[in-house]
Scaffold this motif. Structure first.
Motif, PDB file in Angstrom:
ATOM      1  N   ALA A  73     -23.410 -57.986  24.517  1.00  0.00           N
ATOM      2  CA  ALA A  73     -24.435 -57.396  23.654  1.00  0.00           C
ATOM      3  C   ALA A  73     -25.805 -57.420  24.322  1.00  0.00           C
ATOM      4  CB  ALA A  73     -24.482 -58.140  22.323  1.00  0.00           C
ATOM      5  N   GLU A  74     -26.138 -58.520  24.982  1.00  0.00           N
ATOM      6  CA  GLU A  74     -27.428 -58.606  25.679  1.00  0.00           C
ATOM      7  C   GLU A  74     -27.497 -57.596  26.829  1.00  0.00           C
ATOM      8  OE1 GLU A  74     -29.099 -63.072  25.631  1.00  0.00           O
ATOM      9  OE2 GLU A  74     -26.972 -62.954  26.219  1.00  0.00           O
ATOM     10  N   TRP A  75     -26.377 -57.451  27.527  1.00  0.00           N
ATOM     11  CA  TRP A  75     -26.341 -56.465  28.612  1.00  0.00           C
ATOM     12  C   TRP A  75     -26.582 -55.059  28.057  1.00  0.00           C
ATOM     13  CZ3 TRP A  75     -26.460 -56.135  33.782  1.00  0.00           C
ATOM     14  CH2 TRP A  75     -26.129 -54.899  34.356  1.00  0.00           C
ATOM     15  N   GLN A  76     -25.870 -54.705  26.995  1.00  0.00           N
ATOM     16  CA  GLN A  76     -26.015 -53.375  26.410  1.00  0.00           C
ATOM     17  C   GLN A  76     -27.450 -53.140  25.938  1.00  0.00           C
ATOM     18  OE1 GLN A  76     -23.853 -50.998  26.432  1.00  0.00           O
ATOM     19  NE2 GLN A  76     -22.022 -52.093  27.089  1.00  0.00           N
ATOM     20  N   ALA A  77     -28.087 -54.186  25.422  1.00  0.00           N
ATOM     21  CA  ALA A  77     -29.446 -54.045  24.904  1.00  0.00           C
ATOM     22  C   ALA A  77     -30.477 -53.848  26.016  1.00  0.00           C
ATOM     23  CB  ALA A  77     -29.807 -55.276  24.070  1.00  0.00           C
ATOM     24  N   ASN A  78     -30.162 -54.306  27.222  1.00  0.00           N
ATOM     25  CA  ASN A  78     -31.149 -54.296  28.304  1.00  0.00           C
ATOM     26  C   ASN A  78     -30.798 -53.394  29.483  1.00  0.00           C
ATOM     27  OD1 ASN A  78     -33.324 -56.506  27.753  1.00  0.00           O
ATOM     28  ND2 ASN A  78     -31.378 -57.449  27.153  1.00  0.00           N
ATOM     29  N   GLU A  79     -29.601 -52.842  29.516  1.00  0.00           N
ATOM     30  CA  GLU A  79     -29.152 -52.084  30.688  1.00  0.00           C
ATOM     31  C   GLU A  79     -30.111 -50.948  31.030  1.00  0.00           C
ATOM     32  OE1 GLU A  79     -25.163 -49.775  32.379  1.00  0.00           O
ATOM     33  OE2 GLU A  79     -25.239 -50.431  30.283  1.00  0.00           O
ATOM     34  N   ARG A  80     -30.628 -50.254  30.023  1.00  0.00           N
ATOM     35  CA  ARG A  80     -31.540 -49.139  30.274  1.00  0.00           C
ATOM     36  C   ARG A  80     -32.877 -49.599  30.854  1.00  0.00           C
ATOM     37  NH1 ARG A  80     -30.668 -44.275  27.999  1.00  0.00           N
ATOM     38  NH2 ARG A  80     -32.904 -44.003  27.618  1.00  0.00           N
ATOM     39  N   LYS A  81     -33.223 -50.850  30.604  1.00  0.00           N
ATOM     40  CA  LYS A  81     -34.454 -51.401  31.175  1.00  0.00           C
ATOM     41  C   LYS A  81     -34.263 -51.806  32.630  1.00  0.00           C
ATOM     42  CE  LYS A  81     -35.771 -55.561  29.875  1.00  0.00           C
ATOM     43  NZ  LYS A  81     -36.272 -56.660  29.006  1.00  0.00           N
ATOM     44  N   TRP A  82     -33.005 -52.116  32.999  1.00  0.00           N
ATOM     45  CA  TRP A  82     -32.737 -52.664  34.325  1.00  0.00           C
ATOM     46  C   TRP A  82     -32.201 -51.649  35.333  1.00  0.00           C
ATOM     47  CZ3 TRP A  82     -29.659 -57.201  31.732  1.00  0.00           C
ATOM     48  CH2 TRP A  82     -30.575 -58.128  31.203  1.00  0.00           C
ATOM     49  N   LEU A  83     -31.460 -50.651  34.864  1.00  0.00           N
ATOM     50  CA  LEU A  83     -30.825 -49.686  35.764  1.00  0.00           C
ATOM     51  C   LEU A  83     -31.284 -48.271  35.431  1.00  0.00           C
ATOM     52  CD1 LEU A  83     -27.179 -51.111  35.782  1.00  0.00           C
ATOM     53  CD2 LEU A  83     -28.801 -51.164  37.691  1.00  0.00           C
ATOM     54  N   ALA A  84     -31.385 -47.436  36.468  1.00  0.00           N
ATOM     55  CA  ALA A  84     -31.830 -46.060  36.272  1.00  0.00           C
ATOM     56  C   ALA A  84     -30.948 -45.345  35.254  1.00  0.00           C
ATOM     57  CB  ALA A  84     -31.806 -45.322  37.607  1.00  0.00           C
ATOM     58  N   THR A  85     -31.583 -44.711  34.284  1.00  0.00           N
ATOM     59  CA  THR A  85     -30.880 -44.011  33.215  1.00  0.00           C
ATOM     60  C   THR A  85     -30.738 -42.532  33.557  1.00  0.00           C
ATOM     61  OG1 THR A  85     -32.941 -43.456  32.070  1.00  0.00           O
ATOM     62  CG2 THR A  85     -31.914 -45.599  31.538  1.00  0.00           C
ATOM     63  N   ASP A  86     -29.952 -41.827  32.762  1.00  0.00           N
ATOM     64  CA  ASP A  86     -29.843 -40.380  32.941  1.00  0.00           C
ATOM     65  C   ASP A  86     -31.212 -39.727  32.777  1.00  0.00           C
ATOM     66  OD1 ASP A  86     -27.136 -40.620  33.348  1.00  0.00           O
ATOM     67  OD2 ASP A  86     -26.580 -40.085  31.285  1.00  0.00           O
ATOM     68  N   GLU A  87     -32.012 -40.261  31.859  1.00  0.00           N
ATOM     69  CA  GLU A  87     -33.346 -39.710  31.653  1.00  0.00           C
ATOM     70  C   GLU A  87     -34.238 -39.952  32.874  1.00  0.00           C
ATOM     71  OE1 GLU A  87     -31.513 -40.495  27.679  1.00  0.00           O
ATOM     72  OE2 GLU A  87     -31.698 -41.613  29.566  1.00  0.00           O
ATOM     73  N   ASP A  88     -34.127 -41.135  33.473  1.00  0.00           N
ATOM     74  CA  ASP A  88     -34.879 -41.420  34.702  1.00  0.00           C
ATOM     75  C   ASP A  88     -34.509 -40.416  35.791  1.00  0.00           C
ATOM     76  OD1 ASP A  88     -36.155 -43.678  33.649  1.00  0.00           O
ATOM     77  OD2 ASP A  88     -34.591 -45.046  34.369  1.00  0.00           O
ATOM     78  N   ARG A  89     -33.226 -40.233  35.963  1.00  0.00           N
ATOM     79  CA  ARG A  89     -32.763 -39.348  37.042  1.00  0.00           C
ATOM     80  C   ARG A  89     -33.161 -37.894  36.762  1.00  0.00           C
ATOM     81  NH1 ARG A  89     -29.858 -42.376  40.450  1.00  0.00           N
ATOM     82  NH2 ARG A  89     -28.854 -44.259  39.633  1.00  0.00           N
TER      83      ARG A  89
END
Length: 474
Positions: A418-434
């Motif tokens: 759950a913590e990973w899912q909550a923070n993954e977008r903060k830590w790894l490039a997202t589709d929106e970033d790309r």
């Protein structure tokens, strides 16, 4: 050792003295050129590109610059000079003369090592084939093409070894190197990182800094090999690999420099405002870094590996800078600390070093990677901006080995799903970033001009002027 460019296949291994081998490689050559036309840099075949070509393997003469069409580039087979006194200096064969032919008992393992290394070379060309369509300058376009042709030559280096020393099996493996495709569901490249997309130039710069650095460490380990032709081949490849890492480190530095210039000029820090100014925000650069770094350290394999132990003990693959290490170079009684999950926390335990050699090489790589990140931070610091790029913990975002089944934060804390899912977008490039980074990618081809999101280099290639025509489109 000068290179004979009068031959159909340039070389410094007296290829013309072995007619059967020469015919076999000349038979493979058209298939390589077909692969290059199909999977090499998109739309580039008529361009004249200011490329560096080796004319000899000695330090004073291996880089000659001129405009050339890439399909006409003289790929070939270049080995460092042989040392007739060379000895194997690690493993169970320590002290014996280096092998000039493949020992029968090590044939399968050596072939596997060469094929795996060889497979990475065309894979990276395939990953990067569309980048030329969005190059931020002629300088960067030329650097991309230089990396591409050298990866092609590194493929030739491995194919020569397969043809020369492994008979029919080697020829079949050489053909298969041209049949696999990066990211193909049915016939992918061997290693996972080489099936990832390289969709934009920030990804390319991160790839050439981090993933080509893995290539440096793998080649350094193979340059220690008791199989002398492999050692001599990889030593020359390392001279070319250095340029690839330069492209990555300097590329990210220039992205940071431009972002910081805009932030300082406009007095902005909010990522949304930075993006609105047409440059890449520092937070997105950090997420790209986290992704490419973590994907790359998986390339070193599981933290404990019986194959790594076998390769070392057999004298096939050494450690990075093996000769500088002050141990017995046999390692049967040595231990090394690896990570493990114990009682809900990350900890370390000692294991036999022979089984931990992947981890030894990974840790050497990590130390080497930190230098460039420190230099990137100096660019930000010089601009007076209170932001620092960091390298995530080596257990972060791992997909291979004992750490593949746990979630770890960039700081090294074991966390829940759950913590990973909550923070993954903060830590790894997202589709929106790309998608945002992709929106900045517009081709700039006027000599001396650069896209808004990247700063010019400090000096030109081969000290050419800033408005030099690195690529002529004809």
């Amino acid at each position: 050792m000068s290179i004979d460019y009068s031959q159909k296949i340039p070389n410094n291994v007296n290829l013309s003295d072995d007619r059967a081998l020469q015919r076999a490689l000349e038979h493979w050559q058209p298939a390589f050129l077909d692969w290059w036309r199909d999977m090499g840099p998109d739309g580039s075949h008529s361009f004249d590109v200011y490329l560096r070509t080796a004319v000899s393997v000695d330090p004073s003469g291996w880089a000659h610059f001129d405009h050339v069409k890439m399909p006409d580039y003289r790929w070939g087979i270049f080995l460092q000079p042989a040392d007739p006194e060379r000895r194997i200096h690690f493993g169970e064969h320590k002290g014996e003369a280096a092998w000039q032919d493949v020992p029968g008992e090590h044939r399968a393992n050596l072939r596997r090592i060469i094929v795996t290394q060889g497979d990475t070379e065309p894979a990276s060309v395939e990953q990067q084939r569309h980048l030329g369509l969005t190059a931020p300058s002629l300088y960067d376009l030329r650097n991309l093409f230089q990396v591409n042709v050298e990866e092609g030559r590194h493929l030739w280096a491995m194919v020569y070894l397969l043809h020369r020393y492994f008979g029919r099996d080697g020829r079949e493996e050489a053909e298969a190197l041209l049949e696999r495709r990066s990211g193909d569901q049915d016939n992918p490249r061997i290693l996972g990182a080489f099936n990832e997309r390289t969709p934009d130039w920030l990804a390319f710069f991160m790839f050439t800094y981090f993933t080509d650095r893995d290539g440096k460490f793998q080649l350094c380990a193979l340059a220690e090999s008791g199989f002398d032709p492999l050692a001599r081949t990889t030593r020359f490849m390392l001279t070319e690999e250095a340029h690839h890492m330069f492209v990555g480190e300097s590329g990210v530095s220039r992205v940071l420099q431009r972002t910081c210039e805009v932030m300082r000029e406009r007095g902005i820090e909010d990522p949304a405002e930075v993006r609105a100014a047409g440059v890449i925000d520092l937070e997105t650069i950090q997420r790209y870094l986290n992704f490419h770094y973590s994907v790359t350290i998986d390339l070193f394999g599981a933290d404990q590996s019986s194959n790594a132990a076998t390769f070392y003990s057999a004298g096939l693959k050494g450690r990075f800078e093996e000769g500088k290490r002050a141990d017995d170079h046999v390692l049967k009684s040595d231990v090394y600390r690896v990570l493990e999950v114990r009682d809900g926390h990350l900890g370390e335990r000692e294991v036999p070093m022979l089984n931990a050699l992947n981890e030894v090489l990974r840790d050497d790589y990590i130390k080497d990677s930190l230098g460039g990140v420190a230099r990137w931070n100096k660019v930000i610091e010089k601009a007076g901006i209170a932001f620092r790029l960091t390298v995530p913990h080596k257990a972060f975002n791992r997909k291979i080995g004992t750490l593949a089944n746990v979630h770890v934060s960039p700081e090294g804390q074991l966390i829940s799903e759950a913590e990973w899912q909550a923070n993954e977008r903060k830590w790894l490039a997202t589709d929106e970033d790309r998608a945002f980074v992709a929106s900045l990618m517009g081709r700039v081809v006027e000599p001396g001009k650069y896209a808004n999101w990247i700063a010019p280099p400090a000096v030109g290639i081969n000290r050419q002027p800033m408005d030099f025509e690195y690529v002529r489109f004809n």
